[in-house]
Structure formats: C-alpha cells, structure tokens
Design a protein around this motif. Structure first.
Motif, mmCIF file in Angstrom:
data_model
loop_
_atom_site.group_PDB
_atom_site.id
_atom_site.type_symbol
_atom_site.label_atom_id
_atom_site.label_comp_id
_atom_site.label_asym_id
_atom_site.label_seq_id
_atom_site.Cartn_x
_atom_site.Cartn_y
_atom_site.Cartn_z
ATOM 1 N N ASP A 116 -28.213 -88.143 -59.821
ATOM 2 C CA ASP A 116 -28.484 -87.440 -61.401
ATOM 3 C C ASP A 116 -27.714 -86.166 -61.164
ATOM 4 O O ASP A 116 -28.284 -85.249 -60.333
ATOM 5 C CB ASP A 116 -29.854 -87.539 -61.841
ATOM 6 N N ASN A 117 -27.087 -85.789 -62.261
ATOM 7 C CA ASN A 117 -26.359 -84.620 -62.595
ATOM 8 C C ASN A 117 -26.543 -84.596 -63.937
ATOM 9 O O ASN A 117 -25.614 -84.914 -64.718
ATOM 10 C CB ASN A 117 -24.937 -84.599 -62.020
ATOM 11 N N VAL A 150 -19.811 -88.000 -70.968
ATOM 12 C CA VAL A 150 -19.803 -87.224 -69.833
ATOM 13 C C VAL A 150 -19.138 -85.545 -70.209
ATOM 14 O O VAL A 150 -18.510 -85.575 -70.894
ATOM 15 C CB VAL A 150 -18.828 -87.775 -68.960
ATOM 16 N N TYR A 151 -19.931 -84.371 -69.237
ATOM 17 C CA TYR A 151 -19.372 -83.411 -69.858
ATOM 18 C C TYR A 151 -18.715 -82.645 -68.678
ATOM 19 O O TYR A 151 -18.966 -82.768 -67.509
ATOM 20 C CB TYR A 151 -20.525 -82.304 -70.265
ATOM 21 N N ASP A 152 -17.855 -81.799 -68.725
ATOM 22 C CA ASP A 152 -17.236 -80.857 -67.902
ATOM 23 C C ASP A 152 -18.272 -79.402 -67.450
ATOM 24 O O ASP A 152 -19.280 -79.464 -68.150
ATOM 25 C CB ASP A 152 -15.816 -80.444 -68.056
ATOM 26 N N ALA A 153 -17.847 -78.690 -66.431
ATOM 27 C CA ALA A 153 -18.531 -77.778 -66.110
ATOM 28 C C ALA A 153 -18.797 -76.681 -67.058
ATOM 29 O O ALA A 153 -19.724 -75.768 -67.027
ATOM 30 C CB ALA A 153 -17.939 -76.832 -64.919
ATOM 31 N N ASP A 154 -18.142 -76.753 -68.029
ATOM 32 C CA ASP A 154 -18.093 -75.753 -69.189
ATOM 33 C C ASP A 154 -18.669 -76.475 -70.415
ATOM 34 O O ASP A 154 -18.869 -75.720 -71.783
ATOM 35 C CB ASP A 154 -16.562 -75.199 -69.717
ATOM 36 N N LEU A 155 -19.395 -77.658 -70.221
ATOM 37 C CA LEU A 155 -19.997 -78.483 -71.079
ATOM 38 C C LEU A 155 -19.428 -78.791 -72.433
ATOM 39 O O LEU A 155 -19.866 -79.073 -73.405
ATOM 40 C CB LEU A 155 -21.342 -77.677 -71.763
ATOM 41 N N ARG A 157 -16.254 -79.886 -62.099
ATOM 42 C CA ARG A 157 -15.368 -78.414 -62.164
ATOM 43 C C ARG A 157 -14.001 -78.930 -62.326
ATOM 44 O O ARG A 157 -13.224 -78.101 -63.032
ATOM 45 C CB ARG A 157 -15.514 -77.700 -61.091
ATOM 46 N N ARG A 158 -13.403 -79.941 -61.917
ATOM 47 C CA ARG A 158 -12.160 -80.516 -61.872
ATOM 48 C C ARG A 158 -11.757 -80.658 -63.591
ATOM 49 O O ARG A 158 -10.708 -80.383 -64.054
ATOM 50 C CB ARG A 158 -11.799 -81.559 -60.911
ATOM 51 N N LEU A 159 -12.727 -81.378 -64.238
ATOM 52 C CA LEU A 159 -12.749 -81.587 -65.557
ATOM 53 C C LEU A 159 -12.558 -80.518 -66.376
ATOM 54 O O LEU A 159 -11.521 -80.365 -67.426
ATOM 55 C CB LEU A 159 -13.725 -82.538 -66.036
ATOM 56 N N ALA A 160 -13.137 -79.457 -65.971
ATOM 57 C CA ALA A 160 -13.126 -78.036 -66.638
ATOM 58 C C ALA A 160 -11.696 -77.395 -66.482
ATOM 59 O O ALA A 160 -11.266 -76.969 -67.643
ATOM 60 C CB ALA A 160 -14.088 -77.302 -66.274
ATOM 61 N N ARG A 219 -21.883 -85.689 -64.909
ATOM 62 C CA ARG A 219 -22.638 -84.763 -65.743
ATOM 63 C C ARG A 219 -23.065 -85.325 -66.905
ATOM 64 O O ARG A 219 -21.948 -85.672 -67.581
ATOM 65 C CB ARG A 219 -22.076 -83.425 -65.785
ATOM 66 N N HIS A 220 -24.171 -85.519 -67.783
ATOM 67 C CA HIS A 220 -24.612 -86.031 -68.738
ATOM 68 C C HIS A 220 -25.703 -85.170 -69.196
ATOM 69 O O HIS A 220 -26.220 -84.085 -68.446
ATOM 70 C CB HIS A 220 -24.855 -87.177 -68.619
ATOM 71 N N MET A 221 -26.254 -85.628 -70.418
ATOM 72 C CA MET A 221 -27.202 -84.674 -71.122
ATOM 73 C C MET A 221 -28.411 -85.584 -71.116
ATOM 74 O O MET A 221 -28.380 -86.955 -71.841
ATOM 75 C CB MET A 221 -26.889 -83.994 -72.222
ATOM 76 N N VAL A 222 -29.816 -84.894 -71.118
ATOM 77 C CA VAL A 222 -31.058 -85.676 -71.409
ATOM 78 C C VAL A 222 -32.055 -84.774 -72.229
ATOM 79 O O VAL A 222 -31.615 -83.528 -72.358
ATOM 80 C CB VAL A 222 -31.868 -86.232 -70.267
ATOM 81 N N ALA A 223 -32.949 -85.367 -72.968
ATOM 82 C CA ALA A 223 -34.060 -84.611 -73.710
ATOM 83 C C ALA A 223 -35.273 -84.767 -73.157
ATOM 84 O O ALA A 223 -35.691 -85.872 -72.974
ATOM 85 C CB ALA A 223 -33.716 -84.890 -75.330
#
Length: 277
Positions: free
Chosen positions: A194-195, A90-95, A24-27, A112-116
């Motif tokens: 994991d986030n 790495v992604y913020d709360a707003d992706l 959230r802070r990054l966003a 926060r990161h992304m997986v498929a």
C-alpha cells in the motif's frame, strides 16, 4: 522495486520507460523533466506498468516493449485492463492525478492512491469496526470507524460520508466530519504493497451513534483513546501488548490494523476540549 511503464501523452502518443520510483518519475514527466519526448506533451497518464525485482529484468522488458508496434503496445495495455472492475486514480509525487488503474494492479505494484478514514469519537472513546470474517483482507481485525478508497471523481469528503454509511451505518452530511489533514502511509499487505494518501476526518459524536453495520463489518466496538495511544506506541516499538476495548475485552496488538501514527498526530488536536467540532 523496478518499474517498466507506458505513458499516454496528451497528444495520444505512447512513451515507454523504466524507473525504481514510479511516483516520483510520473511527477518528473508531468513537470517536463522526465524525458525529452514527454516534455511539452503533458500531462501524461499511466497506461501500463509492471514491476520487477531487478534493474536488469526491468531494462530488458523495457527494451522488448520499445520494439513493439503502437498496435502491439495498445494490446499490452488492453490486456492489463479490467472492464467492469474497480479502478483507482493513481497520483504522482506532487499529487497530480495520472489516470485510473485497476485496483488489483494498484495494490500489487504499490502505486500511489487515496483513501478516506473516519475517526468517530464519543466520550473519550474511538469507535472501531471489526472487519467481517469473510473479508479477503484482514478478516476479523479491528480498524478505524470507516475506511475506504476514494473513487475516481469523488472528493475525500464524499468518500468518507459514503464509507461511514456503507460500513458503520452512520449517515453524515459533507462538512459534518472535520477534515484533519492527509498523511502518506506505506506498508506491505498480503496482496502487495500500500502506497496511499490517507485523508483523515474526525466526527465527535455527542452520544453513542445508532450503528447499523454493513455486510463487511461484524460489529462496532469502543476503544478508550488512552488504549489507542498505548497501542500506537507498542506497535512502533515492535512490542507485544494486549489492548483493552471499552467492553473490557482484551485483544492482542496484532488483532488491530489501525495503528496509524501519522494520522494520529493529525487527529489529536481535534479531540481536545475547546477544539472546533
């Protein structure tokens, strides 16, 4: 969790801060609300971060970093890098993407990161992979058909096709698997937390595929969808249960690492008769 972080601003300057919710802070920083210094200097990228148990520890470390020279801060950043290693975006709360960080750091700190994920379904059965016994994470457990991180610069569709090929030996063209949506998943793991944003894809096969599992997979096994539903419910209730594979083999609930209730809600509509394949 309490984080101390260093941001690299768009003008190349560095900003140090602390927070108990880095996503959230990054966003906030990228929206111009994080701090006076970073307002107008975005977008920012995450150059360094460390996690502490208490707020006092984090604030003490933040104060120490702020006393460093810019060159010393760059040295701290460089010490956390892993040249030649695997990196995740790495992604913020707003992706919004906030830079690439070493995989080990991402998992240890719960960034926060992304997986498929691929859900390959055939004749009312979900095909699972059993992870190889030499895997460092969840050895021998049953997981979805194909799962993996989305590499920097890769789209979710590209990632799911790559993972299907590498893990299950199934070759899919982009667009052949239907995108079901994305779910936020947060859970502890042996090496941290994991986030992740899990992008779920469904492929309804007309017949059992000719699987050719890669070295990370011991075998492929069918699981009746009714048994998956039973497993999700038992896992959510904290109950014990034995789940029956399509082969008739009974596996205890803890022998699986694929009870993703949020993803299952996304996937279900694409499994109904008449749904777009």
């Amino acid at each position: 969790m309490n984080y101390v972080y260093i941001l690299r601003c768009a003008d190349g300057s560095l900003y140090t801060g602390w927070t108990n919710d880095l996503t959230r802070r990054l966003a906030a920083h990228n929206s111009g609300r994080g701090a006076k210094y970073t307002k107008g200097r975005g977008p920012v990228t995450l150059a360094f971060s460390e996690v502490f148990e208490t707020q006092g520890e984090a604030m003490g470390y933040e104060a120490a970093i702020k006393k460093l020279t810019p060159q010393q801060k760059e040295g701290l950043i460089a010490a956390q890098e892993e040249p030649g290693g695997e990196y995740l975006t790495v992604y913020d709360a707003d992706l919004r993407p906030c830079g690439d960080r070493p995989r080990a750091v991402v998992h240890r700190q719960g960034l926060r990161h992304m997986v498929a994920h691929l859900w390959l379904v055939e004749n009312g059965r979900l095909w699972l992979q059993q992870r190889a016994l030499d895997r460092p994470l969840y050895p021998g457990l049953f997981d979805l058909t194909a799962t993996g991180h989305i590499d920097p610069g890769e789209t979710p569709a590209q990632a799911v096709c790559r993972e299907a090929r590498e893990e299950a030996g199934v070759r899919l063209a982009p667009g052949q698997a239907t995108y079901a949506g994305a779910a936020v998943q947060r859970f502890p793991r042996p090496d941290g937390f994991d986030n992740e944003i899990a992008h779920a894809f469904v492929y309804r096969a007309p017949s059992p595929p000719a699987f050719a599992p890669g070295p990370e997979v011991a075998r492929m096994a069918p699981l009746p969808l009714a048994e998956y539903v039973r497993g999700v419910a038992a896992f959510a209730a904290g109950a014990s249960a034995e789940i029956m594979l399509g082969s008739g083999e009974a596996v205890p609930l803890e022998g699986f690492c694929c009870w993703h209730a949020g993803e299952w809600k996304l996937v279900q509509p694409f499994l109904k008769e008449g749904a777009e394949p």
